[in-house]
Design an enzyme around this catalytic site. Structure first.
Site, mmCIF file in Angstrom:
data_model
loop_
_atom_site.group_PDB
_atom_site.id
_atom_site.type_symbol
_atom_site.label_atom_id
_atom_site.label_comp_id
_atom_site.label_asym_id
_atom_site.label_seq_id
_atom_site.Cartn_x
_atom_site.Cartn_y
_atom_site.Cartn_z
ATOM 1 C CB THR A 36 -0.891 0.023 1.254
ATOM 2 O OG1 THR A 36 -1.659 -1.175 1.291
ATOM 3 C CG2 THR A 36 -1.831 1.222 1.219
ATOM 4 C CE LYS A 45 -5.147 -1.015 1.593
ATOM 5 N NZ LYS A 45 -5.361 -2.269 2.248
ATOM 6 C CE LYS A 59 1.538 2.303 4.091
ATOM 7 N NZ LYS A 59 2.227 1.078 3.735
HETATM 8 P P1 NAD Z 1 6.045 -5.722 7.393
HETATM 9 O O1 NAD Z 1 6.724 -4.562 8.009
HETATM 10 O O2 NAD Z 1 5.713 -6.916 8.230
HETATM 11 O O3 NAD Z 1 6.892 -6.253 6.122
HETATM 12 C C1 NAD Z 1 7.650 -5.416 5.266
HETATM 13 C C2 NAD Z 1 8.950 -6.165 4.984
HETATM 14 O O4 NAD Z 1 9.708 -5.430 4.029
HETATM 15 C C3 NAD Z 1 9.841 -6.314 6.218
HETATM 16 O O5 NAD Z 1 10.094 -7.693 6.462
HETATM 17 C C4 NAD Z 1 11.120 -5.543 5.865
HETATM 18 O O6 NAD Z 1 12.291 -6.121 6.372
HETATM 19 C C5 NAD Z 1 11.070 -5.612 4.345
HETATM 20 N N1 NAD Z 1 11.864 -4.588 3.690
HETATM 21 C C6 NAD Z 1 11.935 -3.266 3.969
HETATM 22 N N2 NAD Z 1 12.766 -2.652 3.110
HETATM 23 C C7 NAD Z 1 13.252 -3.605 2.275
HETATM 24 C C8 NAD Z 1 14.154 -3.592 1.187
HETATM 25 N N3 NAD Z 1 14.729 -2.459 0.771
HETATM 26 N N4 NAD Z 1 14.416 -4.768 0.555
HETATM 27 C C9 NAD Z 1 13.817 -5.917 0.967
HETATM 28 N N5 NAD Z 1 12.958 -5.997 1.998
HETATM 29 C C10 NAD Z 1 12.672 -4.850 2.644
HETATM 30 O O7 NAD Z 1 4.711 -5.128 6.724
HETATM 31 P P2 NAD Z 1 3.416 -5.946 6.247
HETATM 32 O O8 NAD Z 1 2.396 -5.959 7.319
HETATM 33 O O9 NAD Z 1 3.844 -7.219 5.605
HETATM 34 O O10 NAD Z 1 2.850 -4.945 5.128
HETATM 35 C C11 NAD Z 1 3.428 -4.835 3.837
HETATM 36 C C12 NAD Z 1 2.571 -3.912 2.996
HETATM 37 O O11 NAD Z 1 1.235 -4.417 2.933
HETATM 38 C C13 NAD Z 1 2.476 -2.492 3.558
HETATM 39 O O12 NAD Z 1 2.509 -1.588 2.480
HETATM 40 C C14 NAD Z 1 1.127 -2.479 4.258
HETATM 41 O O13 NAD Z 1 0.553 -1.188 4.319
HETATM 42 C C15 NAD Z 1 0.319 -3.411 3.361
HETATM 43 N N6 NAD Z 1 -0.816 -4.073 4.023
HETATM 44 C C16 NAD Z 1 -0.675 -4.633 5.259
HETATM 45 C C17 NAD Z 1 -1.770 -5.244 5.855
HETATM 46 C C18 NAD Z 1 -1.655 -5.887 7.217
HETATM 47 O O14 NAD Z 1 -2.687 -6.217 7.806
HETATM 48 N N7 NAD Z 1 -0.444 -6.094 7.755
HETATM 49 C C19 NAD Z 1 -3.003 -5.294 5.193
HETATM 50 C C20 NAD Z 1 -3.104 -4.746 3.912
HETATM 51 C C21 NAD Z 1 -1.998 -4.122 3.339
#
Ligand code: NAD
Length: 291
Positions: A87, A162, A237
């Site tokens: 997102t 979204k 966010k």
């Molecule tokens: P998270 O923080 O658990 O995972 C993000 C991952 O990206 C981390 O493991 C981090 O180490 C990795 N990362 C960061 N920079 C990096 C790089 N340069 N190279 C490689 N890896 C890198 O977050 P999440 O909950 O998995 O969410 C991910 C996305 O999905 C976000 O944009 C969030 O808004 C969206 N989202 C989350 C949810 C939810 O319920 N968690 C629901 C819908 C959408």
């Protein structure tokens, strides 16, 4: 398909695992998180991208997405698709799509709804932006990772859908919580309030499917001491992204702005950090008009 998966956090890890379990050849890279079962770890984002038919990114924000895109596009095979499921802001999604096109690739922005539970169960909903051809290429992956994918339009349309959806969600959740807090003060039983509103014109997903009052309606995070669920910080966010987009597009969104301000206060100055976004109910119920 040969798939590179970058960003194996709470959402990315189960999504990548589901792709691997469905028989795709998946390599994965994350700066910190380990690779899930079935996904082969590699040492860099570039390595995950090299030779892949599709590269999926699932990253925290637009800035990180732009940096990763700049790193991987040169390594991707001509005609490959960059599928971003994070997102992020609409401008970043469009910038990444332009960069992909300039590199002879295509891009699809496809943020999800359904949370960690949906990612694990393979029941996410994808809202996608990009060309018809690129959407057709990644559609079989949506079928593995989700239960529904809507092609919303050109690049950025997925992110637009979204943030518009989640702006409605933030506003209706606050409205539902405000009404429960008022009902409390008027001596109206919460169950009766649910029975009426859930079948009257005040109904919404926030009331009917995710009721913020403990012990009322279907089981929800309210019944688990407001453990997320959908964290208030993630709602903040998404509301910020909606207001950033509204600024850029000159759209008048007074309730979106108010919802953003209230969640910012709740998460950053009060007890909302780490709680579900429906914990707005105890926050409001504990206060009077003077705050
Ligand atoms: P998270 O923080 O658990 O995972 C993000 C991952 O990206 C981390 O493991 C981090 O180490 C990795 N990362 C960061 N920079 C990096 C790089 N340069 N190279 C490689 N890896 C890198 O977050 P999440 O909950 O998995 O969410 C991910 C996305 O999905 C976000 O944009 C969030 O808004 C969206 N989202 C989350 C949810 C939810 O319920 N968690 C629901 C819908 C959408």
């Amino acid at each position: 398909m040969k798939i590179g998966f970058i960003g194996l956090g709470n959402m990315g890890a189960p999504m990548a695992a589901n792709l691997a379990a469905a028989g795709h050849e998946v390599t994965g890279f994350d700066l910190a998180a380990p690779c899930p079962d079935g996904v082969s770890p590699v040492e860099s984002a570039m390595e995950a991208a090299r030779g892949a038919d599709v590269v999926v990114t699932m990253l925290p924000n637009g800035e990180i997405l732009r940096a990763v895109a700049a790193e991987i596009h040169g390594a991707m095979a001509p005609g490959a698709v960059h599928l971003d499921c994070s997102t992020v802001d609409v401008d970043s999604a469009r910038a990444v799509a332009d960069a992909a096109e300039a590199a002879g690739l295509s891009a699809v922005d496809a943020p999800v709804s359904g949370g960690v539970g949906g990612a694990s169960a393979g029941t996410l909903t994808f809202m996608a932006g990009g060309s018809d051809a690129a959407f057709a290429t990644v559609a079989p992956l949506f079928e593995v990772m989700g239960q529904k994918a809507v092609h919303c339009g050109a690049a950025g349309a997925g992110q637009a859908a979204k943030i518009c959806n989640n702006m409605i969600l933030g506003i209706t959740m606050i409205g539902t919580c405000e009404a429960f807090a008022l009902a409390d003060k008027l001596g109206l039983d919460r169950q009766k309030m649910f029975d009426v509103v859930s079948t009257s014109s005040g109904y919404s997903w926030s009331m009917n499917a995710y009721c913020p009052a403990p012990g009322v309606g279907p089981t929800s995070p309210a019944d688990n001491d407001y453990q997320p669920g959908f964290a208030a910080a993630l709602m903040l966010k998404d509301l910020r992204l909606s207001q950033q987009a509204a600024e850029a597009a000159d759209a008048d969104t007074p309730l979106g702005a108010a919802a953003m301000a209230l969640y910012a206060q709740f998460v950053e100055a009060e007890e909302g950090g780490g709680k579900d976004f429906s914990a707005m109910l105890p926050r409001l119920a504990a206060r009077g008009r003077a705050g």
